[in-house]
Design a protein around this motif. Structure first.
Motif, short mmCIF file in Angstrom:
data_model
loop_
_atom_site.label_atom_id
_atom_site.label_comp_id
_atom_site.label_asym_id
_atom_site.label_seq_id
_atom_site.Cartn_x
_atom_site.Cartn_y
_atom_site.Cartn_z
N LYS A 1 0.91 -1.37 0.00
CA LYS A 1 0.03 -0.10 -0.05
C LYS A 1 0.74 1.14 -0.10
CE LYS A 1 -3.31 0.12 2.96
NZ LYS A 1 -4.21 0.01 4.19
N LEU A 2 0.34 2.32 -0.65
CA LEU A 2 1.20 3.65 -0.56
C LEU A 2 1.06 4.24 0.81
CD1 LEU A 2 0.01 5.37 -3.78
CD2 LEU A 2 2.19 4.81 -3.30
N PRO A 3 2.33 4.65 1.43
CA PRO A 3 2.22 5.35 2.44
C PRO A 3 1.32 6.66 2.50
CG PRO A 3 4.16 5.60 1.54
CD PRO A 3 3.49 4.94 0.91
N THR A 4 0.49 6.72 3.58
CA THR A 4 -0.49 7.80 3.66
C THR A 4 -0.28 8.48 4.94
OG1 THR A 4 -2.42 6.24 4.33
CG2 THR A 4 -1.71 6.80 1.86
N PHE A 5 -1.03 9.76 4.93
CA PHE A 5 -0.97 10.29 6.23
C PHE A 5 -2.14 11.50 6.21
CE2 PHE A 5 1.24 13.86 8.66
CZ PHE A 5 1.11 13.53 9.80
N MET A 6 -2.84 11.59 7.10
CA MET A 6 -3.90 12.51 7.43
C MET A 6 -3.22 14.10 7.55
SD MET A 6 -7.10 13.16 6.97
CE MET A 6 -7.53 11.16 7.13
N VAL A 7 -3.10 14.61 6.33
CA VAL A 7 -2.58 15.99 6.24
C VAL A 7 -3.04 17.06 7.07
CG1 VAL A 7 -1.42 17.67 4.93
CG2 VAL A 7 -0.80 15.30 4.58
N LYS A 8 -4.68 17.06 6.54
CA LYS A 8 -5.32 18.17 6.86
C LYS A 8 -5.34 18.85 8.42
CE LYS A 8 -10.08 19.70 6.22
NZ LYS A 8 -11.54 19.42 5.89
N PRO A 9 -5.15 18.00 9.37
CA PRO A 9 -5.03 18.70 10.74
C PRO A 9 -3.97 19.42 10.97
CG PRO A 9 -5.95 16.22 10.87
CD PRO A 9 -5.24 16.63 9.43
N TYR A 10 -2.73 19.24 10.08
CA TYR A 10 -1.67 19.81 10.58
C TYR A 10 -1.44 21.19 9.64
CZ TYR A 10 -0.98 15.16 12.79
OH TYR A 10 -0.89 14.20 13.62
N LEU A 11 -2.13 21.23 8.55
CA LEU A 11 -2.05 22.36 7.60
C LEU A 11 -1.74 23.66 8.31
CD1 LEU A 11 -3.76 21.05 4.46
CD2 LEU A 11 -1.25 21.03 5.06
N ASN A 12 -2.72 23.96 9.56
CA ASN A 12 -2.58 25.15 10.01
C ASN A 12 -1.86 25.29 11.41
OD1 ASN A 12 -4.22 23.32 11.50
ND2 ASN A 12 -5.90 24.83 12.05
N LEU A 13 -0.98 24.33 11.30
CA LEU A 13 -0.03 24.55 12.51
C LEU A 13 1.52 24.81 11.90
CD1 LEU A 13 -1.06 21.07 14.30
CD2 LEU A 13 -1.75 23.47 15.15
N PRO A 14 2.07 25.43 12.76
CA PRO A 14 3.49 25.67 12.52
C PRO A 14 4.63 24.38 12.42
CG PRO A 14 3.33 26.04 15.02
CD PRO A 14 1.81 25.72 14.35
N ILE A 15 4.21 23.72 11.29
CA ILE A 15 5.00 22.56 10.94
C ILE A 15 5.28 22.82 9.51
CG2 ILE A 15 5.31 20.00 10.79
CD1 ILE A 15 3.12 19.92 13.13
N THR B 1 9.13 8.39 5.23
CA THR B 1 10.07 7.45 6.24
C THR B 1 9.17 6.14 6.56
OG1 THR B 1 9.47 8.99 8.03
CG2 THR B 1 11.74 9.14 7.08
N LYS B 2 7.83 6.28 6.37
CA LYS B 2 6.87 5.40 6.82
C LYS B 2 7.18 3.81 6.05
CE LYS B 2 2.69 6.15 7.64
NZ LYS B 2 1.25 6.45 7.48
N PRO B 3 7.63 3.89 4.86
CA PRO B 3 7.82 2.68 4.22
C PRO B 3 9.18 2.08 4.69
CG PRO B 3 7.62 4.46 2.35
CD PRO B 3 7.61 5.14 3.78
N LEU B 4 10.06 2.64 5.43
CA LEU B 4 11.04 2.07 6.11
C LEU B 4 10.61 0.89 7.28
CD1 LEU B 4 13.44 5.02 6.37
CD2 LEU B 4 13.42 3.15 4.79
N PHE B 5 9.30 1.23 7.88
CA PHE B 5 8.91 0.24 8.84
C PHE B 5 7.83 -0.65 8.32
CE2 PHE B 5 10.51 4.44 10.33
CZ PHE B 5 11.35 4.23 11.30
N ASN B 6 7.78 -0.65 7.01
CA ASN B 6 6.79 -1.82 6.44
C ASN B 6 7.07 -3.26 6.93
OD1 ASN B 6 5.27 -3.61 4.58
ND2 ASN B 6 4.52 -1.51 3.90
#
Length: 490
Positions: free
Chosen positions: A83-97, A108-113
């Motif tokens: 599976k493609l590595p996915t991440f729920m991005v929306k909650p972090y878009l308005n944060l200073p990240i 880096t998520k595929p490294l732990f598959n």
């Protein structure tokens, strides 16, 4: 610190979600399957290493001849299964990240598959079998080569799959490239074994060449990074050109078949526009090529019972993988289908004729197997008739038992939402029934009569399809509320 926070959020999302407690049986089954595969790879790798140690004058050179085959196999397995590595991005878009930190976190998520364990364990088992012929430098060179090569293959497959979401032709280009390489090697135009031996022999003799592998991995990682960074809004993937009309709009001639044609067109649009169905659609050519894995071995050509299994799978593999979930594909708008002013039989017949069309196309394309003998074509013809006359109706009947919701926006690889253990069980009679019909005639040396019976059953199913479809429609009517209630439970 932010990285650990993101990891913590991912862990909580995985363990606290409603889906975490569902399909426990499937997870246990897949865990058991993974463990068995792991043990088989260990045993197979040790056996290969031991045989090379006993029978080869230069086992390291002979092993290096199959290095590229090893990585090509990993590439295909990762492309089809991972599976493609996915991440729920929306909650972090308005944060200073920083966007770059989020992108790197995704990459880096595929490294732990868990799949990463399999190629490494297989390679280590081979080296264990070769321990008498290996010095420490060669062992570490093989170890590093497998890790770096697997990393490159991993990120290459992820990149191709991401690009494929927006440009579907990339899948066929990727598949045709691999097929061309293997075809050139098969017909002796290009010696892949010699090329592989030259590459890996140099690496084993001079480990500094591993730097080139690291550069390839870095390039694959950078390509993924650039792709995600430029298209960080996930809606960018899968939309294509907003001004471009779908090629399915040109299939309006299906309307001449009335409501059946309209339903069939809607089914085709669903297949093309949703990720999960589109992934299965892309795998249809693989069922057509299934015979190539077995027909090349002369021993298999004498096993007619086994050839029937292959014939059923060639023309019916896509039908089975798609048909068992016919109504579940539409679980998101199943209530709308029930309240629309349509007859249920037209709705079901559209699915039936869609199965007939896809199986017929695959069967016609499979006629090239005549190069292995006329008997192969006869077996495949009988299996094709059985698929469209019997298995297609059984699939529709079994599909009325499915009441699990399916999210079509997610890919199909390692996605078991809406899949139950009974689906695997239901595949058994579809594949085994024609073999059971054939075997008694084969035992009395009347193999051709057995094939005739299989084909005749398919023809009878076609002749009496209206009556059988009426029975399936009545069962659908009796089960529709139970199915609708199940589909609403996400």
């Amino acid at each position: 610190m932010k990285t650990f926070t993101l990891l913590s959020h991912q862990w909580k999302a995985a363990t606290r979600s409603a889906a975490a407690s569902k399909s426990i049986g499937i997870k246990i089954f897949m865990g058991f399957f993974f463990f068995i595969l792991f043990l088989e790879l260990l045993g197979g790798g040790f056996y290969i290493g031991s045989e090379l140690s006993k029978n080869s004058e230069n086992p390291i050179h002979d092993l290096s001849r199959y290095g590229l085959y090893f990585f090509l196999a990993i590439l295909m397995a990762r492309f089809m299964l991972q599976k493609l590595p996915t991440f729920m991005v929306k909650p972090y878009l308005n944060l200073p990240i920083k966007k770059s930190k989020l992108v790197n976190f995704i990459l880096t998520k595929p490294l732990f598959n868990s799949l990463n364990v399999l190629p490494l364990s297989f390679a280590l088992a081979i080296t264990a079998g070769l321990h008498k012929q290996l010095d420490s430098s060669t062992f570490w060179a093989i170890f590093a080569c497998v890790i770096i090569g697997d990393l490159f293959v991993n990120y290459l497959s992820i990149y191709v799959k991401r690009v494929q979401i927006k440009h579907e032709y990339v899948f066929y280009l990727f598949l045709s490239t691999l097929g061309a390489i293997l075809a050139l090697d098969y017909f002796g135009i290009f010696n892949l074994k010699a090329f592989s031996a030259d590459i890996f022999s140099q690496v084993f003799q001079q480990p500094l060449y591993l730097v080139l592998g690291l550069l390839l991995f870095t390039m694959a990682y950078y390509l993924n990074y650039q792709l995600l960074y430029k298209h960080f809004s996930l809606e960018d993937f899968g939309k294509g050109d907003a001004n471009q009309r779908s090629s399915l709009e040109n299939l309006s001639y299906l309307d001449r078949f009335g409501k059946i044609g309209t339903f069939a067109l809607l089914e085709l649009k669903m297949c093309v526009r949703n990720k999960r169905t589109r992934t299965m659609l892309f795998m249809a050519p693989l069922f057509l090529l299934y015979g190539l894995f077995f027909y090349n071995d002369p021993k298999n050509l004498d096993m007619n019972g086994f050839l029937i299994f292959i014939g059923i799978f060639i023309s019916g593999g896509f039908m089975m993988s798609f048909g068992l979930y016919f109504f579940a594909w539409e679980s998101g708008h199943f209530d709308l289908m029930l309240t629309a002013n349509n007859t249920y039989k037209d709705y079901i017949k559209a699915k039936y004729f869609l199965m007939l069309a896809t199986s017929t196309i695959i069967f016609l394309l499979s006629i090239f197997y005549i190069i292995y003998g006329l008997e192969i074509v006869m077996i495949n013809t009988a299996c094709f008739l059985f698929n469209i006359g019997c298995n297609s109706l059984l699939l529709l009947y079994f599909a009325t038992n499915n009441n699990k919701h399916m999210d079509l926006s997610k890919g199909s690889a390692f996605n078991y939402q809406g899949v139950g253990a009974r689906h695997f069980v239901l595949m058994i009679p579809l594949l085994v029934l024609p073999i059971l019909i054939y075997l008694p005639f084969s035992l009395i040396d009347q193999a051709n009569l057995g094939l005739t019976i299989i084909g005749t059953i398919g023809i009878l199913g076609l002749l009496f399809r209206e009556k059988l479809l009426d029975m399936i429609t009545q069962r659908f009517i009796n089960k529709r509320y139970e199915m609708s209630e199940g589909f609403r439970n996400k």
